[in-house]
Design an enzyme around this catalytic site. Structure first.
Site, PDB file in Angstrom:
ATOM      1  N   ASP A 100       9.920   8.387  66.238  1.00 18.13           N
ATOM      2  CA  ASP A 100      10.440   9.710  65.903  1.00 18.13           C
ATOM      3  C   ASP A 100      11.603  10.030  66.830  1.00 18.13           C
ATOM      4  O   ASP A 100      11.568   9.767  68.027  1.00 18.13           O
ATOM      5  CB  ASP A 100       9.332  10.761  66.060  1.00 18.13           C
ATOM      6  CG  ASP A 100       9.684  12.069  65.371  1.00 18.13           C
ATOM      7  OD1 ASP A 100       9.027  12.424  64.377  1.00 18.13           O
ATOM      8  OD2 ASP A 100      10.639  12.745  65.830  1.00 18.13           O
ATOM      9  N   ASN A 154       1.819  16.316  57.819  1.00 18.58           N
ATOM     10  CA  ASN A 154       2.149  17.703  57.480  1.00 18.58           C
ATOM     11  C   ASN A 154       2.545  17.694  56.010  1.00 18.58           C
ATOM     12  O   ASN A 154       3.550  17.087  55.642  1.00 18.58           O
ATOM     13  CB  ASN A 154       3.327  18.200  58.343  1.00 18.58           C
ATOM     14  CG  ASN A 154       2.984  18.222  59.822  1.00 18.58           C
ATOM     15  OD1 ASN A 154       1.880  18.565  60.211  1.00 18.58           O
ATOM     16  ND2 ASN A 154       3.945  17.845  60.657  1.00 18.58           N
ATOM     17  N   GLN A 169       5.925  20.564  57.137  1.00 16.94           N
ATOM     18  CA  GLN A 169       6.713  19.405  56.678  1.00 16.94           C
ATOM     19  C   GLN A 169       8.185  19.789  56.572  1.00 16.94           C
ATOM     20  O   GLN A 169       8.530  20.803  55.952  1.00 16.94           O
ATOM     21  CB  GLN A 169       6.205  18.910  55.307  1.00 16.94           C
ATOM     22  CG  GLN A 169       6.900  17.632  54.858  1.00 16.94           C
ATOM     23  CD  GLN A 169       6.324  17.059  53.559  1.00 16.94           C
ATOM     24  OE1 GLN A 169       5.501  17.689  52.899  1.00 16.94           O
ATOM     25  NE2 GLN A 169       6.759  15.865  53.217  1.00 16.94           N
ATOM     26  N   VAL A 215      10.678  16.927  56.414  1.00 16.22           N
ATOM     27  CA  VAL A 215      11.299  15.813  55.680  1.00 16.22           C
ATOM     28  C   VAL A 215      10.399  15.513  54.488  1.00 16.22           C
ATOM     29  O   VAL A 215       9.234  15.122  54.668  1.00 16.22           O
ATOM     30  CB  VAL A 215      11.469  14.565  56.570  1.00 16.22           C
ATOM     31  CG1 VAL A 215      12.033  13.405  55.748  1.00 16.22           C
ATOM     32  CG2 VAL A 215      12.389  14.869  57.760  1.00 16.22           C
ATOM     33  N   HIS A 248       5.195  10.895  55.108  1.00 16.86           N
ATOM     34  CA  HIS A 248       5.120  10.154  56.367  1.00 16.86           C
ATOM     35  C   HIS A 248       3.892  10.573  57.145  1.00 16.86           C
ATOM     36  O   HIS A 248       3.452  11.722  57.061  1.00 16.86           O
ATOM     37  CB  HIS A 248       6.376  10.384  57.223  1.00 16.86           C
ATOM     38  CG  HIS A 248       6.699  11.830  57.443  1.00 16.86           C
ATOM     39  ND1 HIS A 248       7.315  12.601  56.486  1.00 16.86           N
ATOM     40  CD2 HIS A 248       6.488  12.650  58.506  1.00 16.86           C
ATOM     41  CE1 HIS A 248       7.473  13.839  56.950  1.00 16.86           C
ATOM     42  NE2 HIS A 248       6.971  13.887  58.176  1.00 16.86           N
ATOM     43  N   HIS A 262       2.560  10.837  61.031  1.00 17.02           N
ATOM     44  CA  HIS A 262       2.910  10.800  62.453  1.00 17.02           C
ATOM     45  C   HIS A 262       1.808  10.025  63.178  1.00 17.02           C
ATOM     46  O   HIS A 262       0.626  10.309  63.006  1.00 17.02           O
ATOM     47  CB  HIS A 262       2.958  12.212  63.038  1.00 17.02           C
ATOM     48  CG  HIS A 262       4.013  13.099  62.461  1.00 17.02           C
ATOM     49  ND1 HIS A 262       5.219  13.327  63.088  1.00 17.02           N
ATOM     50  CD2 HIS A 262       4.052  13.827  61.317  1.00 17.02           C
ATOM     51  CE1 HIS A 262       5.947  14.167  62.365  1.00 17.02           C
ATOM     52  NE2 HIS A 262       5.261  14.490  61.280  1.00 17.02           N
TER      53      HIS A 262
HETATM   54  P1  5GP Z   1       7.666  16.645  59.546  1.00 17.76           P
HETATM   55  O1  5GP Z   1       8.157  17.862  60.300  1.00 17.76           O
HETATM   56  O2  5GP Z   1       8.277  16.585  58.158  1.00 17.76           O
HETATM   57  O3  5GP Z   1       6.176  16.457  59.534  1.00 17.76           O
HETATM   58  O4  5GP Z   1       8.209  15.409  60.358  1.00 17.76           O
HETATM   59  C1  5GP Z   1       9.522  14.949  60.271  1.00 17.76           C
HETATM   60  C2  5GP Z   1       9.804  14.201  61.537  1.00 17.76           C
HETATM   61  O5  5GP Z   1      10.948  13.401  61.316  1.00 17.76           O
HETATM   62  C3  5GP Z   1      10.108  15.089  62.743  1.00 17.76           C
HETATM   63  O6  5GP Z   1       9.147  14.823  63.770  1.00 17.76           O
HETATM   64  C4  5GP Z   1      11.521  14.707  63.140  1.00 17.76           C
HETATM   65  O7  5GP Z   1      11.718  14.662  64.535  1.00 17.76           O
HETATM   66  C5  5GP Z   1      11.679  13.329  62.507  1.00 17.76           C
HETATM   67  N1  5GP Z   1      13.049  13.001  62.113  1.00 17.76           N
HETATM   68  C6  5GP Z   1      13.902  13.786  61.384  1.00 17.76           C
HETATM   69  N2  5GP Z   1      15.074  13.157  61.205  1.00 17.76           N
HETATM   70  C7  5GP Z   1      14.953  11.937  61.808  1.00 17.76           C
HETATM   71  C8  5GP Z   1      15.828  10.817  61.955  1.00 17.76           C
HETATM   72  O8  5GP Z   1      16.990  10.809  61.483  1.00 17.76           O
HETATM   73  N3  5GP Z   1      15.359   9.742  62.639  1.00 17.76           N
HETATM   74  C9  5GP Z   1      14.096   9.709  63.163  1.00 17.76           C
HETATM   75  N4  5GP Z   1      13.743   8.597  63.822  1.00 17.76           N
HETATM   76  N5  5GP Z   1      13.242  10.741  63.043  1.00 17.76           N
HETATM   77  C10 5GP Z   1      13.667  11.840  62.374  1.00 17.76           C
END
Ligand code: 5GP
Ligand code: ZN
Length: 113
Positions: free
Chosen positions: A31, A86, A93, A95, A99, A101
């Protein structure tokens, strides 16, 4: 694959990521903003927005993703770990490419549930 999905772009190699595990159906990478000493994201290579969109046809994708997460954690020797999904904006969430974590390291002993 979606043109403007950040994780699809990582899978296509258009955006760099620190990959830790890859197989035919999944990619696991670090991440960009770690929330724990170890923070990986396990993503299916096929674009699925979220778990709640999945049905019977996605059973293989989901089991493969879980296996990949476990394999990545084992290969990276992260020790005990926590897996978090999430699912939906109301659950955090950001993205919308499914996914999981993978979180590990000291400080994870406090239980949420
Ligand atoms: P969510 O908030 O959707 O559960 O998790 C999305 C995760 O993707 C976040 O923890 C964020 O830091 C990670 N993330 C977003 N954009 C990028 C990226 O371009 N590269 C990487 N490696 N992680 C990303
Ligand atoms: Zn995607």
């Amino acid at each position: 694959m979606l043109d403007d999905c950040v994780f699809c772009r990582i899978i296509r190699g258009e955006i760099p990521a620190a990959k830790v595990y890859e197989d035919g159906e999944n990619l696991v990478f670090r991440d960009i903003k770690p929330a724990a000493p170890v923070h990986f994201l396990a993503v299916p290579k096929r674009h699925v927005a979220r778990l709640a969109d999945c049905g019977e046809a996605d059973a293989g994708l989901l089991s493969s993703l879980l296996l990949a997460a476990g394999r990545a954690a084992r290969r990276e020797n992260v020790g005990d770990f926590r897996l978090i999904v999430n699912d939906g904006a109301g659950a955090g969430q950001t993205v919308f490419h499914l996914h999981a974590h993978i979180l590990a390291g000291p400080g994870l002993t406090e239980k949420l549930l």
